[in-house]
Structures are given as structure tokens and as C-alpha cells.
Write an enzyme that holds these catalytic residues in place. Structure first.
Site, PDB file in Angstrom:
ATOM      1  N   ARG A  26      11.675  -2.403  11.308  1.00 45.02           N
ATOM      2  CA  ARG A  26      10.366  -1.597  11.917  1.00 45.02           C
ATOM      3  C   ARG A  26      10.121  -2.861  13.133  1.00 45.02           C
ATOM      4  O   ARG A  26      10.128  -3.778  12.967  1.00 45.02           O
ATOM      5  CB  ARG A  26       9.180  -2.088  10.884  1.00 45.02           C
ATOM      6  N   LYS A  73       0.887  -1.298   0.090  1.00 43.02           N
ATOM      7  CA  LYS A  73      -0.025  -0.174  -0.012  1.00 43.02           C
ATOM      8  C   LYS A  73       1.028   1.380   0.017  1.00 43.02           C
ATOM      9  O   LYS A  73       0.611   2.374  -0.635  1.00 43.02           O
ATOM     10  CB  LYS A  73      -0.808   0.059   1.264  1.00 43.02           C
ATOM     11  N   ARG A 114      10.579  -7.747   4.086  1.00 42.57           N
ATOM     12  CA  ARG A 114      10.908  -6.318   4.383  1.00 42.57           C
ATOM     13  C   ARG A 114      11.297  -6.096   5.818  1.00 42.57           C
ATOM     14  O   ARG A 114      12.169  -4.916   5.856  1.00 42.57           O
ATOM     15  CB  ARG A 114       9.367  -5.468   4.331  1.00 42.57           C
ATOM     16  N   ARG A 121      -1.437  -8.580  13.341  1.00 51.14           N
ATOM     17  CA  ARG A 121      -1.913  -7.349  12.451  1.00 51.14           C
ATOM     18  C   ARG A 121      -2.782  -8.002  11.091  1.00 51.14           C
ATOM     19  O   ARG A 121      -3.796  -7.256  10.838  1.00 51.14           O
ATOM     20  CB  ARG A 121      -0.828  -6.641  11.678  1.00 51.14           C
ATOM     21  N   ARG A 174      -9.845   2.106   9.663  1.00 53.54           N
ATOM     22  CA  ARG A 174      -9.365   0.881   9.907  1.00 53.54           C
ATOM     23  C   ARG A 174     -10.514   0.054  10.382  1.00 53.54           C
ATOM     24  O   ARG A 174     -10.256  -1.323  10.540  1.00 53.54           O
ATOM     25  CB  ARG A 174      -8.279   1.074  10.821  1.00 53.54           C
TER      26      ARG A 174
HETATM   27  P1  AMP Z   1       0.258   1.080   8.763  1.00 51.64           P
HETATM   28  O1  AMP Z   1       1.458   1.770   8.293  1.00 51.64           O
HETATM   29  O2  AMP Z   1      -0.755   1.636   8.151  1.00 51.64           O
HETATM   30  O3  AMP Z   1       0.260  -0.581   8.698  1.00 51.64           O
HETATM   31  O4  AMP Z   1       0.086   1.249  10.540  1.00 51.64           O
HETATM   32  C1  AMP Z   1       1.057   0.985  11.389  1.00 51.64           C
HETATM   33  C2  AMP Z   1       0.410   0.620  12.594  1.00 51.64           C
HETATM   34  O5  AMP Z   1      -0.151   2.195  13.083  1.00 51.64           O
HETATM   35  C3  AMP Z   1      -0.709   0.042  12.907  1.00 51.64           C
HETATM   36  O6  AMP Z   1      -0.430  -1.534  12.946  1.00 51.64           O
HETATM   37  C4  AMP Z   1      -1.470   0.680  13.737  1.00 51.64           C
HETATM   38  O7  AMP Z   1      -1.027   0.091  15.029  1.00 51.64           O
HETATM   39  C5  AMP Z   1      -1.347   1.872  13.928  1.00 51.64           C
HETATM   40  N1  AMP Z   1      -2.446   2.705  12.824  1.00 51.64           N
HETATM   41  C6  AMP Z   1      -2.248   3.264  11.517  1.00 51.64           C
HETATM   42  N2  AMP Z   1      -3.430   3.436  11.303  1.00 51.64           N
HETATM   43  C7  AMP Z   1      -4.288   3.250  12.007  1.00 51.64           C
HETATM   44  C8  AMP Z   1      -5.862   3.613  12.367  1.00 51.64           C
HETATM   45  N3  AMP Z   1      -6.641   4.196  11.328  1.00 51.64           N
HETATM   46  N4  AMP Z   1      -6.271   3.238  13.542  1.00 51.64           N
HETATM   47  C9  AMP Z   1      -5.625   2.609  14.416  1.00 51.64           C
HETATM   48  N5  AMP Z   1      -4.219   2.517  14.379  1.00 51.64           N
HETATM   49  C10 AMP Z   1      -3.703   2.669  13.251  1.00 51.64           C
END
Ligand code: AMP
Length: 186
Positions: free
Chosen positions: A133, A15, A127, A144, A90
Site C-alpha cells: 500500500r 477495522k 502490514r 494519517r 471521518r
Molecule cells: P481507510 O482504508 O479507511 O484507512 O482509507 C484510506 C484512505 O482513503 C484515507 O487515508 C483517506 O485518504 C481516504 N478516505 C477513506 N475514507 C474517507 C473519508 N470518509 N473521507 C475522506 N477521505 C477518506
């Protein structure tokens, strides 16, 4: 008038990369809640300190914290004529907040990029070797993914029923997947 897009897809579906390409092509800001939260953690802000352990466990940060971040970001002038929202909403509560706050026109199309789970775990572990990370260990990745399937994936059916969905197969090279997205956005 720029496009207002949502990007949905499981962790590891590529993404972030696709979002950058789409935003560049369309001249709209890429608004990633994950990026904003990682920045808050790096800056050790109050939000970052609240979010850090939750993110490291692969859980969702509380809706109100993330929503406040999104509302503040969408108020910036560069988002006035369009944006690509990546990582938000989300879950159903966030999706409802978005339309309750801004109305149905808060987005014109939700792009859903899909990849099956085992391929995702393989990609994310790769990755993890390349980047550093804290949320890229196998247990966390599976958590996740489970949260994605339980909380986020239902939004895809919801948007499909409302004719707002562009579904794209996320298996292939970055260029191939990007080509599919561009085609789906026509
Ligand atoms: P991402 O980079 O989008 O995979 O987000 C990394 C982490 O940030 C996720 O695993 C969540 O812990 C947190 N996160 C990102 N976006 C959201 C959201 N809309 N609601 C809740 N937690 C979020």
C-alpha cells in the site's frame, strides 16, 4: 431489520478485518469508503484520479467526493435493511452530512475500536511489508494518525454523549477483539 453500524478507529486498528467478520455475522454489507476509493484509483476513474495523490499522502479526500460515493452506495438495494459503514464519517462535517441527509436513524450504534499510537505504527509498518500500500510509509502513517486524532476521534465523544457508542479495546488477537465487538453489540 438489520443493524446499521458505524465503525470508527485509527488506521491500523484492524477495522477492515473486524468489519468483514461483523458484516458476515450479521448478514449486512460492509461499506468501506477506503476500499471504494482504492477501487476507483485502480480503475482510474475521474474520482480515482482526483483521490490518488491525496490518499498516498495520507490526507483526507474532500468531503463532497466521499459523500457522493457513500450516498450512491447506500442507495443500493442491499443496503436497505442494514449495513456496516467503515471509514465514514471521518470528521464532524461528514457526521453532520450523514444525519442531515438520512436522519438520526442512519445508524443505531457506532463501534469504536481503539489502540494506542505506537502500537498502531508498528502494526501498519508490518502490514506494509506484507501488502503493497502506497499509504503505508512511516511519515504517511503518522500523518494519517494525526488526522485521525484531530478530525475523527472527536466523533467518539460526540456519539458517546448521545449514547450511541460501543467502545472496544482493539489490543489482542482478531478473535479476541471480534468477541468483544459481538458482546458490545448485544
Ligand atoms: P481507510 O482504508 O479507511 O484507512 O482509507 C484510506 C484512505 O482513503 C484515507 O487515508 C483517506 O485518504 C481516504 N478516505 C477513506 N475514507 C474517507 C473519508 N470518509 N473521507 C475522506 N477521505 C477518506
Amino acid at each position: 431489520m438489520g443493524r446499521k453500524l458505524l465503525l470508527l478507529g485509527p488506521p491500523g486498528a484492524g477495522k477492515g478485518t473486524q468489519a468483514q467478520h461483523i458484516a458476515k455475522l450479521l448478514g449486512i454489507p460492509h461499506i468501506s469508503t477506503g476500499d471504494m476509493l482504492r477501487q476507483a484509483v485502480a480503475d482510474e476513474t475521474e474520482l480515482g484520479m482526483q483521490a490518488k495523490a491525496i490518499m498516498e499522502a495520507g490526507d483526507l479526500v474532500p468531503d463532497d467526493l466521499v459523500t457522493a460515493l457513500v450516498i450512491e452506495r447506500l442507495a443500493q438495494p442491499d443496503a436497505a435493511c442494514g449495513y456496516l459503514l467503515d471509514g465514514y464519517p471521518r470528521n464532524a462535517a461528514q457526521a453532520d452530512t450523514l444525519t442531515d441527509t438520512y436522519g438520526d436513524d442512519v445508524f443505531d450504534t457506532a463501534i469504536a475500536v481503539d489502540v494506542e499510537s505506537e502500537e498502531l505504527v508498528r502494526r501498519i509498518l508490518q502490514r506494509a511489508e506484507e501488502q503493497d500500500r502506497a499509504d503505508d510509509t512511516e511519515d504517511v502513517i503518522r500523518n494519517r494518525l494525526n488526522i485521525y486524532r484531530a478530525d475523527t476521534e472527536p466523533l467518539i465523544g460526540y456519539y458517546r454523549d448521545r449514547d450511541r457508542l460501543a467502545e472496544v479495546d482493539g489490543v489482542g488477537s482478531v478473535d479476541e477483539v471480534f468477541g468483544r465487538i459481538v458482546e458490545a453489540l448485544r
